[in-house]
Design a protein around this motif. Structure first.
Motif, PDB file in Angstrom:
ATOM      1  N   ARG A   1       0.873  -1.199   0.000  1.00 36.07           N
ATOM      2  CA  ARG A   1       0.000   0.000   0.000  1.00 36.07           C
ATOM      3  C   ARG A   1       0.901   1.236   0.000  1.00 36.07           C
ATOM      4  O   ARG A   1       1.335   1.698   1.052  1.00 36.07           O
ATOM      5  N   ARG A   2       1.125   1.761  -1.178  1.00 39.16           N
ATOM      6  CA  ARG A   2       2.095   2.839  -1.336  1.00 39.16           C
ATOM      7  C   ARG A   2       1.451   4.207  -1.518  1.00 39.16           C
ATOM      8  O   ARG A   2       2.122   5.224  -1.387  1.00 39.16           O
ATOM      9  N   THR A   3       0.170   4.261  -1.834  1.00 40.55           N
ATOM     10  CA  THR A   3      -0.507   5.540  -2.018  1.00 40.55           C
ATOM     11  C   THR A   3      -1.258   5.921  -0.747  1.00 40.55           C
ATOM     12  O   THR A   3      -1.548   5.078   0.110  1.00 40.55           O
ATOM     13  N   ALA A   4      -1.579   7.198  -0.650  1.00 41.80           N
ATOM     14  CA  ALA A   4      -2.309   7.669   0.530  1.00 41.80           C
ATOM     15  C   ALA A   4      -3.689   7.037   0.618  1.00 41.80           C
ATOM     16  O   ALA A   4      -4.142   6.660   1.704  1.00 41.80           O
ATOM     17  N   LEU A   5      -4.360   6.906  -0.511  1.00 45.86           N
ATOM     18  CA  LEU A   5      -5.699   6.330  -0.500  1.00 45.86           C
ATOM     19  C   LEU A   5      -5.662   4.861  -0.091  1.00 45.86           C
ATOM     20  O   LEU A   5      -6.518   4.392   0.674  1.00 45.86           O
ATOM     21  N   ALA A   6      -4.669   4.118  -0.562  1.00 45.38           N
ATOM     22  CA  ALA A   6      -4.566   2.701  -0.197  1.00 45.38           C
ATOM     23  C   ALA A   6      -4.248   2.540   1.286  1.00 45.38           C
ATOM     24  O   ALA A   6      -4.762   1.634   1.946  1.00 45.38           O
ATOM     25  N   ILE A   7      -3.421   3.408   1.830  1.00 40.95           N
ATOM     26  CA  ILE A   7      -3.077   3.319   3.253  1.00 40.95           C
ATOM     27  C   ILE A   7      -4.274   3.648   4.120  1.00 40.95           C
ATOM     28  O   ILE A   7      -4.568   2.947   5.097  1.00 40.95           O
ATOM     29  N   VAL A   8      -5.004   4.697   3.772  1.00 40.35           N
ATOM     30  CA  VAL A   8      -6.134   5.109   4.609  1.00 40.35           C
ATOM     31  C   VAL A   8      -7.246   4.078   4.565  1.00 40.35           C
ATOM     32  O   VAL A   8      -7.925   3.842   5.572  1.00 40.35           O
ATOM     33  N   ARG A   9      -7.461   3.451   3.432  1.00 40.16           N
ATOM     34  CA  ARG A   9      -8.527   2.440   3.345  1.00 40.16           C
ATOM     35  C   ARG A   9      -8.248   1.260   4.272  1.00 40.16           C
ATOM     36  O   ARG A   9      -9.189   0.595   4.712  1.00 40.16           O
ATOM     37  N   ARG A  10      -7.012   0.993   4.575  1.00 39.73           N
ATOM     38  CA  ARG A  10      -6.674  -0.066   5.524  1.00 39.73           C
ATOM     39  C   ARG A  10      -6.518   0.499   6.937  1.00 39.73           C
ATOM     40  O   ARG A  10      -6.851  -0.163   7.914  1.00 39.73           O
ATOM     41  N   TRP A  11      -6.021   1.726   7.050  1.00 37.53           N
ATOM     42  CA  TRP A  11      -5.767   2.331   8.357  1.00 37.53           C
ATOM     43  C   TRP A  11      -7.079   2.718   9.040  1.00 37.53           C
ATOM     44  O   TRP A  11      -7.259   2.479  10.234  1.00 37.53           O
ATOM     45  N   ALA A  12      -7.971   3.344   8.328  1.00 35.16           N
ATOM     46  CA  ALA A  12      -9.262   3.791   8.869  1.00 35.16           C
ATOM     47  C   ALA A  12     -10.363   3.369   7.915  1.00 35.16           C
ATOM     48  O   ALA A  12     -10.911   4.186   7.174  1.00 35.16           O
ATOM     49  N   PRO A  13     -10.710   2.079   7.869  1.00 34.85           N
ATOM     50  CA  PRO A  13     -11.673   1.598   6.871  1.00 34.85           C
ATOM     51  C   PRO A  13     -13.078   2.100   7.151  1.00 34.85           C
ATOM     52  O   PRO A  13     -13.423   2.494   8.266  1.00 34.85           O
ATOM     53  N   ALA A  14     -13.906   2.066   6.101  1.00 37.32           N
ATOM     54  CA  ALA A  14     -15.318   2.438   6.242  1.00 37.32           C
ATOM     55  C   ALA A  14     -16.066   1.311   6.918  1.00 37.32           C
ATOM     56  O   ALA A  14     -15.911   0.145   6.579  1.00 37.32           O
ATOM     57  N   SER A  15     -16.884   1.667   7.895  1.00 36.64           N
ATOM     58  CA  SER A  15     -17.637   0.651   8.634  1.00 36.64           C
ATOM     59  C   SER A  15     -19.081   0.543   8.180  1.00 36.64           C
ATOM     60  O   SER A  15     -19.695  -0.513   8.246  1.00 36.64           O
ATOM     61  N   CYS A  16     -19.707   1.641   7.777  1.00 37.94           N
ATOM     62  CA  CYS A  16     -21.096   1.662   7.308  1.00 37.94           C
ATOM     63  C   CYS A  16     -22.096   1.279   8.370  1.00 37.94           C
ATOM     64  O   CYS A  16     -23.269   1.142   8.077  1.00 37.94           O
ATOM     65  N   GLY A  17     -21.699   1.011   9.561  1.00 34.03           N
ATOM     66  CA  GLY A  17     -22.623   0.656  10.627  1.00 34.03           C
ATOM     67  C   GLY A  17     -23.264  -0.696  10.471  1.00 34.03           C
ATOM     68  O   GLY A  17     -24.346  -0.923  10.974  1.00 34.03           O
ATOM     69  N   LEU A  18     -22.591  -1.631   9.766  1.00 26.55           N
ATOM     70  CA  LEU A  18     -23.172  -2.952   9.539  1.00 26.55           C
ATOM     71  C   LEU A  18     -22.659  -3.917  10.587  1.00 26.55           C
ATOM     72  O   LEU A  18     -21.474  -3.977  10.871  1.00 26.55           O
ATOM     73  N   ALA A  19     -23.554  -4.664  11.155  1.00 29.99           N
ATOM     74  CA  ALA A  19     -23.184  -5.676  12.129  1.00 29.99           C
ATOM     75  C   ALA A  19     -22.785  -6.957  11.415  1.00 29.99           C
ATOM     76  O   ALA A  19     -23.069  -7.169  10.244  1.00 29.99           O
ATOM     77  N   ALA A  20     -22.118  -7.818  12.153  1.00 30.71           N
ATOM     78  CA  ALA A  20     -21.704  -9.099  11.577  1.00 30.71           C
ATOM     79  C   ALA A  20     -22.917  -9.962  11.297  1.00 30.71           C
ATOM     80  O   ALA A  20     -23.801 -10.093  12.137  1.00 30.71           O
TER      81      ALA A  20
END
Length: 395
Positions: A137-156
């Motif tokens: 993950r070398r780009t800022a967008l790739a790092i942030v998607r793993r560092w602070a991923p979107a949760s969407c409020g979905l439960a397991a």
């Protein structure tokens, strides 16, 4: 009052921050001189009731910027509103628990509580190298998607229910406490056939109900006397050809003779109620089939009736803004290579700017100081050099 004055000075007069930095350093030296001969420093511990590490004020006063707000956080007897939760964990990059060196606890969301701010900075530098070198993950967008991923409020999702014909997902008790059959979608499908047409009411059983008084002149009394599966339907008069305006100009076409079976079968134009008497699927089958329809929102493999529609638009905007700030700190775009490490894994100058920017995004008003970040990068480079020397000396 003191906080408002310091905030105004920091905002309106940036040069005052240098003087406050000197004052902050003098206060820290004075506190160290007074406390050293009398009380030894206490071992930091994580307090679950406060969701904080016990020494977070001392660490924040020494490691955070701007100095004016860091001094307020250090001397305040209450928790200022501008102090983020990760500040009280000595975790200025909001890293999740993974048995890091210096990890002494964590909050309910899994954020790590570090013994010192230096331990948190070391973990952030090490994690960025892992993202860049091992995960690619070398780009800022790739790092942030793993560092602070979107949760969407979905439960397991729960375990799906098994059926001999159709495998339908289980129903969440919180979303449908009375079962899937009583949800709004199931009731709509039970009342409507394919295409949204209302279903024909169920056939009335012969004989009056015990709890319903039927008058002799009511339609219920007339329909109860007719045998058969369905109640009798009133037939519409058959259509007759309308006289042509130019009658006599052209000879009328001879009437076509229809087969007896086709003539006996009622048409939709003659009997509209016959359209609703066609056999259709049961409500349970329709509900099961609706669960297998294509999903409304992308990201879900099937349309799961247990879950609300995901609203990830806000998270996507947050991720894009986060990545934009990181890339802008080194003069790049969010899709460009940040150039954090070289081919051998040694830190490059962009790493310090990216770490400072990420800390500012995570903490909001506060951010990690340059001294803290530079010391962590220096320790990371020294550790990499020792590892390389050991690898070369190995036979």
């Amino acid at each position: 009052m003191l906080f408002a004055a310091l905030l105004a000075l920091t905002t309106l007069l940036p040069r005052v921050d240098a003087g406050l930095e000197a004052a902050r350093a003098q206060v820290l030296r004075l506190e160290a001189a007074l406390a050293a001969p009398r009380v030894p420093p206490a071992t930091p511990r994580f307090a679950p009731e406060a969701r904080a590490v016990t020494n977070w004020r001392e660490e924040a006063g020494a490691a955070l910027r701007p100095s004016s707000l860091a001094l307020v956080a250090r001397l305040s007897t209450t928790d200022p509103a501008f102090v983020a939760r990760c500040v009280k964990l000595n975790n200025y990059w909001c890293i999740k628990q993974a048995r890091w060196p210096g990890e002494i606890g964590g909050d309910a969301e899994g954020h790590t509580g570090f013994a010192t701010a230096a331990d948190g900075a070391d973990a952030a530098a090490s994690l960025l190298r892992r993202y860049y070198r091992e995960y690619g993950r070398r780009t800022a967008l790739a790092i942030v998607r793993r560092w602070a991923p979107a949760s969407c409020g979905l439960a397991a999702p729960a375990a799906p229910a098994r059926s001999p014909a159709i495998r339908a997902p289980a129903v969440s008790a919180a979303l449908a406490p009375h079962g899937l059959g009583r949800t709004l979608r199931a009731r709509f499908l039970a009342r409507h056939a394919r295409g949204g047409a209302p279903r024909r009411p169920a056939a009335i059983t012969r004989g009056p109900r015990p709890d319903l008084r039927v008058q002799p002149w009511s339609p219920l009394a007339r329909m109860a006397g007719h045998p058969g599966r369905h109640a009798a339907r009133a037939r519409l008069p058959s259509l007759r050809p309308v006289a042509d305006i130019a009658s006599g100009v052209t000879a009328p076409e001879p009437a076509r003779t229809l087969p007896a079976q086709a003539a006996a079968r009622p048409r939709g134009a003659d009997d509209p109620a016959a359209l609703l008497a066609r056999p259709s699927l049961s409500p349970d089958r329709l509900v099961a089939e609706s669960a297998a329809l294509p999903p409304i929102a992308a990201g879900l493999p099937l349309l799961d009736l247990r879950l609300p529609p995901p609203l990830c638009a806000g998270d996507e905007v947050r991720i894009a803004n986060y990545a934009g700030r990181i890339a802008a700190s080194v003069g790049l775009r969010s899709g460009d290579d940040l150039r954090l490490f070289d081919a051998d894994g040694r830190p490059l100058p962009n790493l310090a700017a990216v770490m400072l920017s990420m800390s500012g995004v995570e903490l909001g008003t506060l951010r990690a100081g340059p001294d803290l970040v530079e010391a962590a990068i220096r320790r990371l480079a020294e550790g990499h050099a020792r590892t390389a020397t050991t690898a070369e000396a190995a036979p």
